[in-house]
Each structure stands twice: as structure tokens, then as C-alpha cells.
Design a protein around this motif. Structure first.
Motif, PDB file in Angstrom:
ATOM      1  N   THR A   1      25.096   6.751 -27.835  1.00  0.00           N
ATOM      2  CA  THR A   1      25.186   7.028 -26.407  1.00  0.00           C
ATOM      3  C   THR A   1      24.354   8.239 -26.025  1.00  0.00           C
ATOM      4  OG1 THR A   1      27.049   8.585 -26.362  1.00  0.00           O
ATOM      5  CG2 THR A   1      27.572   6.240 -26.592  1.00  0.00           C
TER       6      THR A   1
ATOM      7  N   ARG B   1      25.150  -3.304 -20.772  1.00  0.00           N
ATOM      8  CA  ARG B   1      25.028  -2.913 -19.367  1.00  0.00           C
ATOM      9  C   ARG B   1      26.151  -3.443 -18.485  1.00  0.00           C
ATOM     10  NH1 ARG B   1      18.650  -4.478 -18.346  1.00  0.00           N
ATOM     11  NH2 ARG B   1      17.719  -2.840 -19.647  1.00  0.00           N
TER      12      ARG B   1
ATOM     13  N   LEU C   1      24.958   2.881 -25.080  1.00  0.00           N
ATOM     14  CA  LEU C   1      25.640   3.038 -23.787  1.00  0.00           C
ATOM     15  C   LEU C   1      25.117   4.306 -23.126  1.00  0.00           C
ATOM     16  CD1 LEU C   1      29.471   2.376 -24.357  1.00  0.00           C
ATOM     17  CD2 LEU C   1      27.921   1.015 -22.959  1.00  0.00           C
ATOM     18  N   HIS C   2      25.189   4.335 -21.801  1.00  0.00           N
ATOM     19  CA  HIS C   2      24.845   5.564 -21.079  1.00  0.00           C
ATOM     20  C   HIS C   2      26.125   6.340 -20.795  1.00  0.00           C
ATOM     21  CE1 HIS C   2      20.523   5.089 -20.313  1.00  0.00           C
ATOM     22  NE2 HIS C   2      20.776   3.799 -20.275  1.00  0.00           N
ATOM     23  N   THR C   3      26.486   7.253 -21.690  1.00  0.00           N
ATOM     24  CA  THR C   3      27.624   8.150 -21.463  1.00  0.00           C
ATOM     25  C   THR C   3      27.213   9.553 -21.871  1.00  0.00           C
ATOM     26  OG1 THR C   3      28.571   7.847 -23.680  1.00  0.00           O
ATOM     27  CG2 THR C   3      29.267   6.296 -21.973  1.00  0.00           C
TER      28      THR C   3
ATOM     29  N   SER D   1      33.586   9.471 -24.370  1.00  0.00           N
ATOM     30  CA  SER D   1      33.501   8.779 -23.077  1.00  0.00           C
ATOM     31  C   SER D   1      33.130   7.311 -23.220  1.00  0.00           C
ATOM     32  CB  SER D   1      32.466   9.458 -22.169  1.00  0.00           C
ATOM     33  OG  SER D   1      32.873  10.762 -21.831  1.00  0.00           O
ATOM     34  N   SER D   2      32.604   6.929 -24.380  1.00  0.00           N
ATOM     35  CA  SER D   2      32.248   5.526 -24.584  1.00  0.00           C
ATOM     36  C   SER D   2      33.492   4.632 -24.510  1.00  0.00           C
ATOM     37  CB  SER D   2      31.551   5.340 -25.934  1.00  0.00           C
ATOM     38  OG  SER D   2      32.404   5.741 -26.997  1.00  0.00           O
TER      39      SER D   2
ATOM     40  N   ARG E   1      34.158   4.001 -20.932  1.00  0.00           N
ATOM     41  CA  ARG E   1      33.117   3.130 -20.378  1.00  0.00           C
ATOM     42  C   ARG E   1      33.406   1.678 -20.722  1.00  0.00           C
ATOM     43  NH1 ARG E   1      30.457   1.082 -17.177  1.00  0.00           N
ATOM     44  NH2 ARG E   1      28.208   0.776 -17.160  1.00  0.00           N
TER      45      ARG E   1
ATOM     46  N   ASP F   1      36.128   0.482 -18.510  1.00  0.00           N
ATOM     47  CA  ASP F   1      35.618   0.194 -17.162  1.00  0.00           C
ATOM     48  C   ASP F   1      34.970  -1.185 -17.095  1.00  0.00           C
ATOM     49  OD1 ASP F   1      36.448   2.653 -16.283  1.00  0.00           O
ATOM     50  OD2 ASP F   1      34.483   3.606 -16.483  1.00  0.00           O
TER      51      ASP F   1
END
Length: 522
Positions: free
Chosen positions: A321, A394, A416-418, A423-424, A427, A430
């Protein structure tokens, strides 16, 4: 001189020598087709396609023809061409005359199978020609050193840069294939690769062409060029990438492979229309640099060993990430490079494919054709894979299929973008992945940033990593807070991005200010 039969035997011997050095058999058909279409010589096309290093081509010629070779260091300085030959002819046939003794003229040839050139030189000079083979890059350097690059041919081409030429697509394409702009693009690529640049930016402005290269994350400006050069550089690169030269009103993407100083380099190209013409960005992907080991990226011993532990597991999800430009893809490629050495089938879906592996099945995302991360990943499950790499998770559909793949016994690598490792988990929630599925499939996570090294070029990784060990898996399954999971990960040995950076700064590897910029001070 060769007879027709001798020429064919020599050509077959040349290809045989290349194949023995690992070149794929299908490459011959591809190269000979391009040669027929463009009129370029074998070594030039092989170099442009990035199929084989210069040194291998030279060795193949030596083995096939029994010729000697000559290198740049052995060539004398030549002040003027041999009487009877023009500089333009020598450049076109890629020949360098380097010694005349009596009636014998020794010439270095990039393509010693060019028998027409041998006949032509002998006829023009009245001398006996003795050829030697020379690497393409050595020939280019020697030729530029011996003969001014601003020759009559260049001046004549420059004189044709008249009003209205940039609006004539065919004329623009013709000019982009002429020697001056070909050499200019070659020199720009060589300079960028020599300096370790990752990107080249060609930006048109009202009165100049601005050229910048990105080194260690920062843009450096090269000398400005005249305003018309932007269109020529863009057109030349478009030709190399088989992009539409005539269409200058829409963004375009393309890619190609070239050889720079004998090394295969992949180029990923993007053009966009601006107020003053097309702006072009070139991503430079050095295949040699891509063959990285995790130990060369700068991970701490703890993070490296954790990643290697995850890669040894037969199933589960490993996530890398971080924001754009944090080196996530490089880490995944280093992981793939390690995994491909095992007897396992590996499939990847990427957008875009940045580096190619001969022994890995790689798929490029093409949403217009319905080739998405999710659809491709679903198809992969019917391909009997062992390891799957998804360029990025995504959306919820991709996340759910990745979880399904991990549950059915596959190792899945993705990004992942975290902002941090823990926080992954949020995510994935979510995206609709239930706590118990995350706990059952997540093997480990590494969050990372890139920080400039204190001494010398290049950047190094600062990272934080955790294994989804039983206690952490239990906490995730029970819906524990991020704070509680962080505490468990720290007991396991995880340090924060900032702490890892501070440790590297204390070891005098990076500057502390750069660490705080990359990871934050909190």
C-alpha cells in the motif's frame, strides 16, 4: 565477395548464433518483416525492438562470418572520410573506415552482411575492403565523434522547417524519420538512461520546447530547444510506438522497446494536446533494473523477512500500500522475480504492464474491450494458476474475486491506495469484504514510501509491515478497532513508516527532513 548461397548460409548461421544465446525462434520472422517494411538493417531492428544486447549481436556475426570485431576504444579518430565516399553514405550504411594500409581499407560495419555496401565502397574507392563488425552504439558514438553532427544533410533538413509544415501530417511523419530528428531522439534517450531518469517530459511553449527528465523523483531541466522541435520529437516517438501521427487533437498512449547502449529499454508514452501543441511524457522502464531482489530495495531486515515469509505461503493475499509514486509496483515486480524462479504458474493483470517477464503470463487492462481487473481475474481462476498478481484492487468486485482466489488456494499479490498498513483492513471493509473473510485470506501488508538516499543517486524504501498472525486475524474477525490491531502489530515487531525512516536517518542513509516529508511527523 559472398555468392547468393553464401549469403543465405551466413544469414542462417547468424540467426543460429543468436538463437543459441537465448533469442526466441519467432523473433526472426518479426525482425525480417520489419526490415522488409522499413529498409532498416538487422542490427538496427533488433536494437529497436530490444530483442538482444549489442554484444550478443556482435558475437553472432563473429561466429557466423568468422570476422574480427572492433570496439570504440580501439578506433582511431578520423578527421575526414576516405576519398570517394560521402559522410551521408557512411551514415546510411552504418560504416566507419578506420585504417588504410596500401590498397587495403579496413572498415567497421554494424551489419557486415550488407554486401551491397561492401561492393559500393570497393567500387567508389578502388581499394580492397576488409570488414570488421562493430556494435551499433559504438559505431554511433565513433561516427558522431569523427564527423560533425551538423552536416550538410542536417542543415538541408533544418532548412525545410518552414511555415505550415507542422500542420502537414505526412510531411511531419517524413521529417520525423530523417537523420537529424532520429539522432536527437536517440541522444535524448541515451542521456536520460545514463542519468538514471525514470521519465522524460517534452512540453511545447510559445517560443521554446521545454525538455525535462525526472531523476530520483525530482524534475531536472535540460537545455531548451527551438519551438518546432516539440512536434518533431513527439512525431518521432509516435512512429516508434505505432501511434497515430496525424491525430494531434486527442490524448494517445503507446509503448515500444528500444536498445540504449545495448540494454533493452521499454518506453511507455503518453501524449496530450495543449494550447501550444502536443505534450509528451515518456516513462523509461529499464528491463535490467527491473530484475530486482527485495534486498536491494532498502527494506529493513524485519520487513524483508516478513515479505519473504508471506511469499513462501501457498495461499492468501499480500498487499503493498501507499500513494502513487511510492514504489509499490517495483516491490511487486521484485516479489514476482523471486516467485518466478519456482515451478509455479503465475498470471498477472496490470494497467499498464511496466516490465515483461518471459515466463509469466501478463494481461494488459483494456476497459474499452471489456478487459478489466475483475473480468480478467475471474478468467484467471479457470487457468489453473498458482500465483496471481492484480495491479491494483480498485473496486468491490475485484476485491471479492481476489478473496475468492485466496480462499481456493491461490497466492494473490496486489496494491491498495492507503496511507498506512493497518488502514488496508478498513479499505477492504469499505469495499464490502466481511471481517471474517479478511481474517481468513489476508496474509500480510506492507505500506511504503520512497526517500532520497543521502549519498549518491537513487531512492530507498521506508516501510511498515505486519503479518496477519493468529492474534491479529482473531482481532479482525471480532471487529476490533484499528488502534487495537496496531498494538498487536507492534508487539509482533512492526515499526511505523516514520520510525523506519528515523532509523535510516540515524544510520546516515537518508535525511530526516525527507523522511518527515514522505511519512509525516506524527
Amino acid at each position: 565477395m559472398f555468392s547468393t548461397l553464401d549469403e543465405q548460409k551466413s544469414l542462417d548461421s547468424f540467426w543460429g548464433a543468436l538463437l543459441s544465446e537465448g533469442l526466441e525462434a519467432s523473433a526472426r520472422t518479426r525482425v525480417e518483416r520489419v526490415c522488409a517494411e522499413t529498409g532498416a538493417s538487422l542490427p538496427v531492428v533488433i536494437a529497436q525492438l530490444g530483442l538482444s544486447p549489442d554484444s550478443t549481436v556482435v558475437k553472432a556475426y563473429q561466429n557466423a562470418l568468422g570476422l574480427g570485431s572492433i570496439t570504440l576504444t580501439n578506433l582511431p579518430d578520423i578527421e575526414q572520410p576516405v576519398e570517394g565516399m560521402s559522410i551521408a553514405y557512411l551514415r546510411t550504411r552504418k560504416i566507419f573506415p578506420f585504417e588504410q594500409v596500401g590498397d587495403k581499407l579496413s572498415v567497421a560495419m554494424v551489419d557486415p552482411l550488407d554486401t551491397d555496401a561492401l561492393i559500393g565502397i570497393g567500387f567508389a574507392t578502388g581499394l580492397n575492403i576488409e570488414p570488421a563488425v562493430i556494435a551499433l552504439t559504438d559505431w554511433q558514438t565513433a561516427f558522431d565523434r569523427a564527423y560533425s553532427s551538423e552536416t550538410e544533410e542536417d542543415a538541408d533538413s533544418a532548412a525545410r522547417f518552414g511555415a505550415g509544415w507542422a500542420d502537414d501530417a505526412q510531411r511531419l511523419k517524413d521529417l520525423s524519420n530523417e537523420a537529424p530528428i532520429v539522432r536527437k531522439v536517440d541522444r535524448l534517450l541515451t542521456e536520460a538512461v545514463d542519468k538514471g531518469a525514470t521519465d522524460i517530459h517534452v512540453e511545447p511553449a510559445p517560443n521554446i520546447t521545454r525538455i525535462r527528465i525526472r531523476i530520483d523523483g525530482a524534475l531536472q531541466t535540460l537545455p531548451d530547444e527551438s519551438p518546432e522541435v516539440a512536434a518533431l520529437l513527439v512525431s518521432r516517438v509516435k512512429v516508434l510506438c505505432d501511434m497515430d501521427v496525424a491525430d494531434r487533437r486527442r490524448p494517445q498512449d503507446g509503448r515500444t522497446s528500444v536498445a540504449v547502449r545495448g540494454r533493452p529499454i521499454d518506453l511507455r508514452v503518453s501524449t496530450v494536446p495543449t494550447a501550444y501543441g502536443e505534450s509528451m511524457a515518456i516513462r523509461i522502464l529499464d528491463r535490467a533494473a527491473s530484475m530486482l531482489d527485495l534486498s536491494t530495495l532498502g527494506f529493513s531486515d524485519y520487513d524483508k523477512e516478513l515479505i519473504e515469509t508471506v511469499l513462501k505461503t501457498p495461499k492468501g493475499i499480500f498487499l503493498v500500500t501507499g500513494p502513487t509514486g511510492s514504489g509499490k509496483t517495483t516491490t511487486l515486480y521484485a516479489a514476482l522475480n523471486k516467485l518466478r524462479q519456482t515451478q509455479r504458474k503465475i498470471l498477472t493483470v496490470e494497467d499498464p504492464i511496466e516490465y515483461f517477464f518471459e515466463d509469466i503470463n501478463q494481461v494488459q487492462v483494456n476497459e474499452a474491450a471489456g478487459v478489466t481487473f475483475a473480468t480478467t481475474l475471474r478468467s484467471f481462476l479457470r487457468q489453473d494458476p498458482d500465483i496471481l498478481m492484480v495491479g491494483e484492487i480498485r473496486d468491490a468486485e475485484t476485491a471479492r474475486i481476489a478473496v475468492q482466489a485466496a480462499l481456493t488456494g491461490h497466492l494473490v499479490l496486489s496494491t491498495l491506495h492507503t496511507n498506512d498498513a493497518i488502514s488496508s483492513i478498513a479499505r477492504l471493509k469499505d469495499m464490502g469484504i466481511e471481517d471474517y473473510l479478511i481474517a481468513a485470506t489476508l496474509s500480510g501488508v506492507t505500506a511504503q514510501r520512497l526517500v532520497r538516499k543521502k549519498d549518491g543517486k537513487g531512492r530507498t524504501v521506508i516501510a511498515e509491515s505486519f503479518l496477519c498472525a493468529p492474534k491479529i486475524a482473531k482481532a479482525i474477525r471480532s471487529g476490533a478497532s484499528e488502534g487495537d490491531i496496531v498494538k498487536l502489530a507492534r508487539k509482533q515487531g512492526m515499526v511505523s513508516l516514520r520510525q523506519d525512516g528515523e532509523a535510516k536517518a540515524k544510520a546516515d542513509k537518508v535525511n530526516l527532513d525527507d523522511v518527515y516529508v514522505a511519512a509525516g511527523q506524527n
